[in-house]
Design a protein around this motif. Structure first.
Motif, PDB file in Angstrom:
ATOM      1  N   VAL A   1     -27.151 -15.159  46.971  1.00 20.96           N
ATOM      2  CA  VAL A   1     -26.601 -15.328  48.318  1.00 20.96           C
ATOM      3  C   VAL A   1     -27.130 -16.604  48.986  1.00 20.96           C
ATOM      4  CG1 VAL A   1     -25.964 -12.946  48.863  1.00 20.96           C
ATOM      5  CG2 VAL A   1     -28.293 -13.673  49.221  1.00 20.96           C
ATOM      6  N   GLU A   2     -28.355 -16.963  48.686  1.00 19.89           N
ATOM      7  CA  GLU A   2     -28.877 -18.201  49.312  1.00 19.89           C
ATOM      8  C   GLU A   2     -28.127 -19.422  48.804  1.00 19.89           C
ATOM      9  OE1 GLU A   2     -33.151 -18.227  48.774  1.00 19.89           O
ATOM     10  OE2 GLU A   2     -33.163 -16.266  49.740  1.00 19.89           O
ATOM     11  N   LEU A   3     -27.799 -19.391  47.526  1.00 16.72           N
ATOM     12  CA  LEU A   3     -27.068 -20.517  46.937  1.00 16.72           C
ATOM     13  C   LEU A   3     -25.650 -20.595  47.525  1.00 16.72           C
ATOM     14  CD1 LEU A   3     -27.734 -22.494  44.503  1.00 16.72           C
ATOM     15  CD2 LEU A   3     -26.085 -21.118  43.240  1.00 16.72           C
ATOM     16  N   LEU A   4     -25.062 -19.419  47.755  1.00 15.93           N
ATOM     17  CA  LEU A   4     -23.727 -19.398  48.355  1.00 15.93           C
ATOM     18  C   LEU A   4     -23.784 -19.947  49.777  1.00 15.93           C
ATOM     19  CD1 LEU A   4     -20.909 -18.014  47.260  1.00 15.93           C
ATOM     20  CD2 LEU A   4     -22.901 -17.908  45.802  1.00 15.93           C
ATOM     21  N   TYR A   5     -24.851 -19.602  50.480  1.00 15.29           N
ATOM     22  CA  TYR A   5     -25.028 -20.130  51.839  1.00 15.29           C
ATOM     23  C   TYR A   5     -25.150 -21.658  51.777  1.00 15.29           C
ATOM     24  CZ  TYR A   5     -26.887 -20.867  56.527  1.00 15.29           C
ATOM     25  OH  TYR A   5     -27.062 -21.301  57.813  1.00 15.29           O
TER      26      TYR A   5
ATOM     27  N   GLU B   1     -20.585  -9.529  49.774  1.00 12.57           N
ATOM     28  CA  GLU B   1     -21.888 -10.115  50.126  1.00 12.57           C
ATOM     29  C   GLU B   1     -21.894 -11.628  49.891  1.00 12.57           C
ATOM     30  OE1 GLU B   1     -24.667  -8.627  51.441  1.00 12.57           O
ATOM     31  OE2 GLU B   1     -23.579  -6.744  51.624  1.00 12.57           O
ATOM     32  N   LEU B   2     -21.297 -12.053  48.778  1.00 15.01           N
ATOM     33  CA  LEU B   2     -21.278 -13.488  48.485  1.00 15.01           C
ATOM     34  C   LEU B   2     -20.407 -14.221  49.501  1.00 15.01           C
ATOM     35  CD1 LEU B   2     -20.979 -13.368  44.580  1.00 15.01           C
ATOM     36  CD2 LEU B   2     -23.040 -13.795  45.937  1.00 15.01           C
ATOM     37  N   ALA B   3     -19.279 -13.607  49.834  1.00 18.71           N
ATOM     38  CA  ALA B   3     -18.386 -14.236  50.805  1.00 18.71           C
ATOM     39  C   ALA B   3     -19.080 -14.378  52.157  1.00 18.71           C
ATOM     40  CB  ALA B   3     -17.106 -13.422  50.949  1.00 18.71           C
ATOM     41  N   ALA B   4     -19.821 -13.353  52.548  1.00 24.54           N
ATOM     42  CA  ALA B   4     -20.504 -13.409  53.847  1.00 24.54           C
ATOM     43  C   ALA B   4     -21.474 -14.584  53.878  1.00 24.54           C
ATOM     44  CB  ALA B   4     -21.236 -12.093  54.110  1.00 24.54           C
TER      45      ALA B   4
ATOM     46  N   THR C   1     -12.949  -3.407  51.083  1.00 32.17           N
ATOM     47  CA  THR C   1     -14.402  -3.498  51.291  1.00 32.17           C
ATOM     48  C   THR C   1     -14.950  -4.924  51.318  1.00 32.17           C
ATOM     49  OG1 THR C   1     -14.870  -1.248  50.625  1.00 32.17           O
ATOM     50  CG2 THR C   1     -16.647  -2.814  50.320  1.00 32.17           C
ATOM     51  N   PRO C   2     -14.537  -5.828  50.402  1.00 38.78           N
ATOM     52  CA  PRO C   2     -15.110  -7.185  50.507  1.00 38.78           C
ATOM     53  C   PRO C   2     -14.761  -7.862  51.829  1.00 38.78           C
ATOM     54  CG  PRO C   2     -13.468  -7.073  48.721  1.00 38.78           C
ATOM     55  CD  PRO C   2     -13.658  -5.685  49.226  1.00 38.78           C
ATOM     56  N   PHE C   3     -13.562  -7.628  52.329  1.00 38.41           N
ATOM     57  CA  PHE C   3     -13.176  -8.199  53.626  1.00 38.41           C
ATOM     58  C   PHE C   3     -14.042  -7.585  54.727  1.00 38.41           C
ATOM     59  CE2 PHE C   3      -9.356  -8.954  51.098  1.00 38.41           C
ATOM     60  CZ  PHE C   3      -9.026 -10.252  51.469  1.00 38.41           C
ATOM     61  N   GLU C   4     -14.211  -6.290  54.628  1.00 41.79           N
ATOM     62  CA  GLU C   4     -14.991  -5.595  55.665  1.00 41.79           C
ATOM     63  C   GLU C   4     -16.422  -6.130  55.722  1.00 41.79           C
ATOM     64  OE1 GLU C   4     -15.226  -1.356  55.154  1.00 41.79           O
ATOM     65  OE2 GLU C   4     -16.557  -1.128  56.872  1.00 41.79           O
ATOM     66  N   ILE C   5     -17.055  -6.250  54.556  1.00 44.67           N
ATOM     67  CA  ILE C   5     -18.444  -6.733  54.533  1.00 44.67           C
ATOM     68  C   ILE C   5     -18.511  -8.126  55.150  1.00 44.67           C
ATOM     69  CG2 ILE C   5     -20.362  -7.447  53.033  1.00 44.67           C
ATOM     70  CD1 ILE C   5     -19.463  -5.246  51.055  1.00 44.67           C
ATOM     71  N   ALA C   6     -17.586  -9.001  54.721  1.00 46.17           N
ATOM     72  CA  ALA C   6     -17.632 -10.393  55.195  1.00 46.17           C
ATOM     73  C   ALA C   6     -17.354 -10.475  56.692  1.00 46.17           C
ATOM     74  CB  ALA C   6     -16.639 -11.240  54.413  1.00 46.17           C
TER      75      ALA C   6
END
Ligand code: BGC
Length: 792
Positions: free
Chosen positions: A113-117, A164-167, A212-217
Motif C-alpha cells: 500500500v505504501e508503494l501504491l501511495y 485497499e490498493l485503490a484507496a 466491495t473494492p469501490f466501497e473500501i476505496a
C-alpha cells in the motif's frame, strides 16, 4: 519544559493537519468553499446549471465566463498521464510525454500500500505539471475471468486487495491536489459488448465481490469522482442506476464527490440526473441533450432541487480542483523514471526457481543468451485509453549489457516475430545461441494485439511461436529462465520443463531494468500473484458464462471468483493466488490473537512473528484469510481479510499486525440486504499464499446484531421449530396439532414431528393437517414472528 512544549507543538501540528487536510487530501477551506458554491448557484440560470452537467469537450468541464467559473481538465489514467495537446483533441499518439508506470496488475502484485501511495503521489505531481485536475483512474473492477481484455488495467480477483490498493493510490494522487476517478462503477468485467451488456449478478455476489473494492476505496479515500460504467447491472445502465449511484455510493458509503459517466456511456440524461449521475462526458453529445434537462425541469419531470443538488456537488469539485492547481509544478521525469523502475521491481513475481538457478549473480555465468524480440522491443503497457507516451523506454538487452555486461559474452537472438505469431523460422538460430551459452534468458509473453481495451481475449495461450520456442530451448539448455511480459494470466504448457519463471508483467517504461535487477539479484523479488493463474481456461470460474450471449452475462459462478472457486472445486491452479518466491526464506514462527472470544462490535488484533531465515534481505507479503466453517449461507472456504509487506534483514524477525472488524466475518445477506456476522467459530489463517497457510487460530465470535425474523408463508416449519425463540410461538398458536405429536404425558416441546412435515412451508399446513391448523393461525404466527428479533 522543552518536552512539554514540543508535545504541544506536535499535537497542534496534527490538529492543523487534520483540519486543513480533509479526507479528500488537500488543503481547502470547506466553509468558504460552501459559501462560494451557494453564491454561484444563486446566480446561475437553469440553462447554465444544465450545461454544467455535461462536459465542454473531450476532456474538460463547462466553464461559465459570466460567473468566472473555470473548467477542470481530466485525463487518462491510470498508470500514467495521457494528456492530449488540448482539451478538445483526443490525445492518441500526440499526448504529452509522461512517465509510464507499471500497469495495475503489476502494481497489485507488489501488495504494497505504501508503494501504491507513492505511485499515486508521482502521478499527482505529473498531473499538476501538465495542468490536469483529475486523473481517470484507478480501475478496481474484479478480474472475473482471465479473458477480460482490460485485466491489465485492474488490480485483482479479490475485492479486499483491490479496494485497499485503490484507496492508497487515490490518497497518493489526491495528496497532490489532483482528483481521481474510481472506475468503472460497477460490474464492468468484460469488454465484449461493453456498451450495453447486462451483468446479471445476484445481490450477494454484487455486494461481496463487485462492489466491495469501490466501497473500501470510497470510504477510505474519498475519490473526487467515480466513473459510471457503460454496461447494465441487473438490467439498469450503470449511468442510470439510482440504487448504485445514490443508494450505495452516496447514502450507504458517504461519497462526497461527483459521478462522471464513462465516455459516451450516457443513454438518458434525465434518468441519469435522477439517479445521481452528475457529469456526462465527453461534451459533444451532452451539448445536444442539455436542453432535455431544461425541459424536464420546466415540465416537472425532474425536480429542480435534484438538479441543484448535483450542480452544487459539481461546483464544489470544480472549485476545489481550481484552488488546488499549482502553476509551477515540476513533472520530475528523471526522478519518476527511477521510481518506475523501483515500483516495477517490487511487482515482479518469481513464479518458479528450481535448484536456486536465480539469481544469476554477477560472476556466476560468463556467457548469456538473451532470446526474444521483447528484449529489444518491449511491451510495457496495455492497449487503449490508458496508453501513455513515455519520454523514454528501457530495453532488457541494453540494460543487461550496460549495467551487468562487464566481462560477459552476451548473445541476442530474436526467437520470434512480434508481428507474426505463427512464424517459427527464428527458432533454430535461438536454440543454437542458447546451446552455446552458459545460461539462456528467454523473454516471452503477450504481444499488443493479444490484450486490449475493447476486446476480450479468446484464450489464455501465449503465441504459438513463443510456446514452441520455450519448449525447444528447454530441450537444449537446462539453465533456462523464462521472463514473461503480460497483463493477465497465461497458460504455461512448458512449466515442468523450465527451471525458472519470472513474471515481469507490463512493467512500464523502466520495467526492463527491474527484470534485470531481479534476475541478477540486485533486487530480491517480493511480488506475489494478485490473481490465480489457471492451468487451463476450462478450469476458470466463469468459463461457461463468459462473455455471455444475447446481451446477458450471467454471473453463474456467483461469489466463487478466483481462488474462492479453485478452492471450493479443489482444482489445482498453475500458480495460486498470493504465490511468489524470494531469494531468501521466511519462517512464520507464531501467531497470537488479542482474544479467543470477541463480540462483533469489537476488533480482533492478530499478530504474527515472521523471521528471515535465509542469507539475504528480503520482503515477505504476509496474508491473512478468514474461514467460517459453519454458516447459514454457503461461504467460500476462505477469504483474504488482511495483508502486509514486511522487510527483513537476514536473521531478523518482526511482528506483523492485522486488525479485523465485524466485516471480516460477515456475508451479505441478500434477503435482508445487509451485512450479517453470525455467531460461531472462525478460523484465522496466516500464510505465504492462499495455498501455503503456515499458522492458524480459531476464535469464537458472539454476534450482537439484532435481525428481524423474516417470516412468510414460504418459511419452512423446521426453521421455526428448531429455533428456541419461535418454537414456543408455534406451540402457543397451534397447541392441539403440536400436542398431538407428543407422546402421552409429554409436554408439546417434545413433540416428534416427522421430517416430511418439518420440511414443508407454512402455507401447506392447512392441507397436511386436514384443516387442524388453519390459515388464520398461520397468518397470526407470521405476524407475531415478524415483530421479533434475534442475534444471528
Ligand atoms: C474508458 C475509460 C476512459 C475513457 C476516457 C473509456 O472508453 O472506458 O476508462 O477513462 O474512455 O478515455
Amino acid at each position: 519544559m522543552i518536552n512539554v512544549r514540543s508535545k504541544i507543538t506536535s499535537i497542534l501540528a496534527v490538529w492543523c493537519f487534520l483540519m486543513i487536510f480533509p479526507k479528500t487530501g488537500f488543503p481547502v477551506n470547506e466553509a468558504s468553499l460552501d459559501a462560494r458554491v451557494d453564491k454561484l448557484l444563486e446566480q446561475m440560470t437553469l440553462e447554465e446549471k444544465a450545461s454544467l452537467t455535461s462536459g465542454r469537450d473531450a476532456w474538460s468541464t463547462q466553464p461559465i465566463a459570466r460567473l468566472d467559473l473555470p473548467y477542470i481538465w481530466v485525463a487518462d489514467g491510470p498508470h500514467g498521464l495521457r494528456r492530449a495537446p488540448s482539451t478538445d483533441t483526443w490525445g492518441y499518439g500526440d499526448q504529452a510525454p509522461a512517465t509510464c508506470f507499471p500497469t495495475a496488475s503489476a502494481l497489485a502484485a507488489s501488495w504494497d500500500v505504501e508503494l501504491l501511495y507513492r505511485t499515486g503521489q508521482a502521478l499527482g505531481e505529473e498531473a499538476q505539471a501538465l495542468g490536469v485536475n483529475v486523473l481517470l483512474g484507478p480501475g478496481v473492477n474484479i478480474k472475473r475471468s482471465p479473458l477480460g481484455g482490460r485485466n491489465f488495467e485492474y488490480f485483482s480477483e479479490d475485492p479486499f486487495l483491490a479496494g485497499e490498493l485503490a484507496a492508497a493510490y487515490i490518497q497518493g494522487v489526491q495528496s497532490q491536489g489532483v482528483g481521481t476517478s474510481l472506475k468503472h462503477f460497477a460490474a464492468n468485467n468484460q469488454e465484449t459488448e461493453r456498451m450495453v451488456m447486462n451483468s446479471r449478478v445476484d445481490d450477494r455476489t454484487l455486494n461481496e465481490i463487485y462492489l466491495t473494492p469501490f466501497e473500501i476505496a470510497v470510504r477510505k479515500a474519498q475519490p473526487w469522482t467515480v466513473m459510471a460504467c457503460y454496461n447494465r447491472v441487473q438490467g439498469t445502465y450503470g449511468s442510470q442506476s439510482f440504487e448504485l449511484l445514490t443508494g450505495k455510493l452516496k447514502q450507504e458509503w458517504g461519497f462526497e464527490g461527483i459521478v462522471v459517466s464513462d465516455w459516451d456511456a450516457v443513454i438518458d440524461r434525465v434518468e441519469g440526473i435522477k439517479a445521481g449521475m452528475h457529469l456526462e462526458m465527453p461534451g459533444k453529445p451532452g451539448h445536444l441533450t442539455n436542453q432535455e434537462i431544461v425541459d424536464a425541469v420546466r415540465n416537472g419531470e425532474l425536480e429542480q432541487d435534484r438538479l441543484d443538488q448535483l450542480v452544487r456537488e459539481i461546483l464544489k469539485i470544480v472549485l476545489r480542483a481550481n484552488d488546488s492547481a499549482k502553476s509551477d509544478a515540476d513533472q520530475k521525469l528523471e526522478e519518476h523514471h527511477k521510481l518506475a523502475r523501483r515500483i516495477a521491481s517490487e511487482a515482479i513475481v518469481l513464479l518458479k526457481n528450481d535448484s536456486g538457478l536465480l539469481p544469476l549473480g554477477k560472476d556466476k555465468y560468463r556467457s548469456i543468451a538473451v532470446i526474444g524480440e521483447f528484449a529489444v522491443n518491449p511491451r510495457y503497457q496495455g492497449n487503449g485509453s490508458s496508453e501513455v507516451k513515455p519520454p523514454r523506454v528501457d530495453t532488457f538487452l541494453d540494460i543487461l549489457e550496460t549495467e551487468y555486461g562487464e566481462g560477459k559474452n552476451i548473445q541476442y537472438a530474436r526467437g520470434y516475430r512480434l508481428d507474426d505469431d505463427a512464424d517459427l523460422s527464428l527458432i533454430p538460430e535461438a536454440t543454437r545461441a542458447a546451446q552455446e551459452a552458459d545460461v539462456a534468458l528467454v523473454l516471452a509473453g503477450l504481444p499488443q494485439q493479444y490484450e486490449s481495451e475493447g476486446i476480450d481475449r479468446l484464450h489464455i495461450d501465449l503465441p504459438p511461436s513463443h510456446n514452441r520456442l520455450i519448449s525447444e530451448l528447454a530441450a537444449v539448455q537446462k539453465d533456462l529462465v523464462v521472463v514473461l511480459t503480460n497483463g493477465s494470466a497465461v497458460a504455461m504448457p512448458w512449466k515442468q520443463d523450465v527451471p525458472a519463471i519470472v513474471e515481469a508483467w507490463l512493467g512500464g517504461q523502466a520495467g526492463a531494468g527491474a527484470a534485470v535487477d531481479v534476475i541478477f539479484g540486485s533486487v530480491n523479488p517480493s511480488g506475489k500473484l494478485a490473481e490465480t493463474f489457471p492451468a487451463r481456461l476450462q478450469d476458470t470460474p466463469a468459463y461457461l458464462n463468459f462473455p455471455g450471449e444475447q446481451g446477458e452475462s450471467i454471473y453463474g459462478e456467483r461469489f466463487y471468483v478466483g481462488y474462492r472457486w479453485f478452492e471450493a472445486r479443489d482444482i489445482a491452479p498453475l500458480f495460486p493466488f498470493g504465490h511468489g518466491l524470494s531469494y531468501t526464506t521466511f519462517d512464520y514462527e507464531s501467531m497470537r490473537v488479542s482474544s479467543q472470544q470477541i463480540m462483533d462490535t469489537e476488533e480482533l488484533v492478530v499478530t504474527a512473528t515472521i523471521a528471515n531465515t535465509g542469507e539475504v534481505s528480503g520482503k515477505e507479503v504476509v496474508q491473512l484469510y478468514v474461514s467460517d466453517p459453519v454458516s447459514s449461507l454457503q461461504r467460500p472456504l476462505k477469504e483474504l481479510k488482511g495483508f502486509t509487506k514486511v522487510s527483513l534483514a537476514p536473521g531478523e524477525r518482526k511482528d506483523v499486525r492485522f486488525t479485523l472488524n465485524d466485516r471480516a466475518f460477515s456475508f451479505f445477506d441478500p434477503g435482508r440486504s445487509r451485512w450479517v456476522a453470525e455467531s460461531g467459530d472462525f478460523e484465522i489463517a496466516i500464510g505465504a499464499s492462499s495455498a501455503d497457510i503456515r499458522l492458524t487460530e480459531t476464535i469464537r465470535l458472539q454476534s450482537k446484531q439484532q435481525l428481524n425474523y423474516e417470516c412468510d408463508e414460504f418459511t419452512f416449519f423446521r426453521v421455526l421449530w428448531e429455533d428456541d425463540q419461535t418454537r414456543p410461538l408455534l406451540i402457543e398458536l397451534m397447541p392441539d396439532w403440536i400436542g398431538g405429536h407428543a407422546a402421552e404425558g409429554a409436554p408439546p416441546e417434545d413433540a416428534q414431528i416427522q421430517d416430511f412435515l418439518l420440511d414443508q412451508p407454512l402455507l401447506k399446513f392447512p392441507y397436511f393437517t386436514g384443516g387442524e391448523v388453519t390459515r388464520p393461525q398461520i397468518d397470526a404466527l407470521i405476524e407475531k414472528c415478524n415483530t421479533m428479533t434475534y442475534s444471528p
